[in-house]
Enzyme design. Structure first.
Site, PDB file in Angstrom:
ATOM      1  N   ASP A  21     -10.349   2.823 -24.607  1.00  0.00           N
ATOM      2  CA  ASP A  21     -10.479   2.863 -23.152  1.00  0.00           C
ATOM      3  C   ASP A  21     -10.227   4.245 -22.618  1.00  0.00           C
ATOM      4  OD1 ASP A  21     -10.977   0.303 -22.489  1.00  0.00           O
ATOM      5  OD2 ASP A  21      -8.917  -0.221 -21.982  1.00  0.00           O
TER       6      ASP A  21
ATOM      7  N   GLU B 292       1.501  -6.981   8.826  1.00  0.00           N
ATOM      8  CA  GLU B 292       2.075  -5.631   8.796  1.00  0.00           C
ATOM      9  C   GLU B 292       2.924  -5.388   7.553  1.00  0.00           C
ATOM     10  OE1 GLU B 292       1.718  -2.763  10.722  1.00  0.00           O
ATOM     11  OE2 GLU B 292      -0.007  -4.055  11.056  1.00  0.00           O
TER      12      GLU B 292
ATOM     13  N   ARG C 266      -7.200  -8.053 -19.769  1.00  0.00           N
ATOM     14  CA  ARG C 266      -8.149  -7.533 -20.769  1.00  0.00           C
ATOM     15  C   ARG C 266      -7.438  -6.807 -21.909  1.00  0.00           C
ATOM     16  NH1 ARG C 266      -9.404  -2.407 -20.471  1.00  0.00           N
ATOM     17  NH2 ARG C 266     -11.512  -2.535 -21.344  1.00  0.00           N
TER      18      ARG C 266
ATOM     19  N   PRO D 153       0.807  -1.237   0.000  1.00  0.00           N
ATOM     20  CA  PRO D 153       0.000   0.000   0.000  1.00  0.00           C
ATOM     21  C   PRO D 153       0.835   1.279   0.000  1.00  0.00           C
ATOM     22  CG  PRO D 153      -0.127  -1.108   2.146  1.00  0.00           C
ATOM     23  CD  PRO D 153       0.601  -2.041   1.222  1.00  0.00           C
TER      24      PRO D 153
HETATM   25  N1  ADE Z   1      -1.882  -4.498   0.498  1.00  0.00           N
HETATM   26  C1  ADE Z   1      -2.647  -3.870   1.398  1.00  0.00           C
HETATM   27  N2  ADE Z   1      -3.204  -2.774   0.908  1.00  0.00           N
HETATM   28  C2  ADE Z   1      -2.803  -2.678  -0.399  1.00  0.00           C
HETATM   29  C3  ADE Z   1      -3.023  -1.753  -1.430  1.00  0.00           C
HETATM   30  N3  ADE Z   1      -3.782  -0.676  -1.262  1.00  0.00           N
HETATM   31  N4  ADE Z   1      -2.426  -1.976  -2.619  1.00  0.00           N
HETATM   32  C4  ADE Z   1      -1.628  -3.044  -2.784  1.00  0.00           C
HETATM   33  N5  ADE Z   1      -1.378  -3.948  -1.840  1.00  0.00           N
HETATM   34  C5  ADE Z   1      -1.945  -3.782  -0.652  1.00  0.00           C
END
Ligand code: ADE
Length: 246
Positions: free
Chosen positions: A169, A117, A154, A90
């Site tokens: 697209d 984590e 796709r 993330p």
């Molecule tokens: N793992 C946890 N949250 C994530 C996200 N937003 N993008 C990619 N992997 C993740």
């Protein structure tokens, strides 16, 4: 293309088979290999995670050993394939259409789905790309991997069965796609724009371009800054601003 997915929850990927990937698999365009890296754990209890060094930290980290060993195994099986090793995280750069277009050119994509984590920092030595799907935290990388696989598959020639839809697209052309209508011509008093029923191809092309510009102005004005505007587009934008029907 070969796709390898390293995960603690391989069963989560069964839904992917139903959708676009099912089609791609049936056509022999893609092979998917799921690896439960917990099974590669060299400790007796098959643990895949442990506490971070330093103490006082929130949660568990994925151990490097099961992930390194799984990647080594895949590498031995497929030494000649041009590959990307993608860590879902993330905190990474956000995935976009440009990345999808890059990934579709590869022979092999390997996804490492993080959990808890996160992963031991040394796992990053294995990866070529780190990708997030948005500024929010999921419980793991599995859903993120599925999103990316769908967006990539796709684009594969022959998967959608309609090459125009990929070229037009939103995001591929640099403009958002114009509004679309299907039958009936009038529904609950709401009419399909007359021009689309006219059969006049040039008028329809102009209408589509202008509505595409209007939508991009409304929703993603920053996209226009990156676009090389033609004289026709500039004129249309001036009209859009003039009539203030943005
Ligand atoms: N793992 C946890 N949250 C994530 C996200 N937003 N993008 C990619 N992997 C993740």
């Amino acid at each position: 293309m070969r796709i390898d997915i390293l995960t603690l929850f391989p069963e989560m990927f069964s839904s992917l088979e139903q959708a676009i990937l099912g089609k791609a698999k049936a056509k022999g365009l893609v092979d998917i290999y799921l690896h439960n890296f917990q099974e590669m754990s060299d400790n007796k209890q098959k643990h895949a995670d442990d506490y971070p060094y330093g103490g006082e930290s929130a949660g568990m980290l994925l151990l490097p050993q099961p992930i390194f060993d799984t990647i080594d195994k895949i590498q031995k099986e497929t030494p000649d394939l041009k590959k990307r090793v993608i860590l879902l995280d993330p905190t990474a750069q956000v995935f976009n259409q440009q990345k999808a277009e890059e990934f579709v050119k590869e022979e092999q994509l390997i996804f490492i789905c993080g959990r808890y984590e996160g992963v031991d920092e040394r796992v990053r030595f294995l990866v070529s790309d780190e990708v997030s799907i948005g500024d929010y935290v999921l419980t793991g990388g599995e859903l993120a991997a599925m999103v990316i696989i769908d967006a990539v598959m796709r684009l594969f020639p022959g998967v959608l069965g309609n090459e125009r839809s990929v070229k037009c697209d939103s995001y591929s052309s640099g403009l958002l796609e114009e509004p679309q209508y299907t039958r009936p011509k009038e529904f609950r008093g709401l009419k399909v724009p007359e021009v689309l029923l006219s059969g006049d191809h040039e008028k329809i092309r102009k209408w589509r371009l202008k509505e595409s510009l209007r939508k991009t102005c409304q929703r993603r004005p920053k996209m226009l800054e990156k676009l090389a505007l033609t004289a026709e587009m500039k004129k249309m934008l001036a009209e859009i601003f003039h009539t203030k029907r943005i």
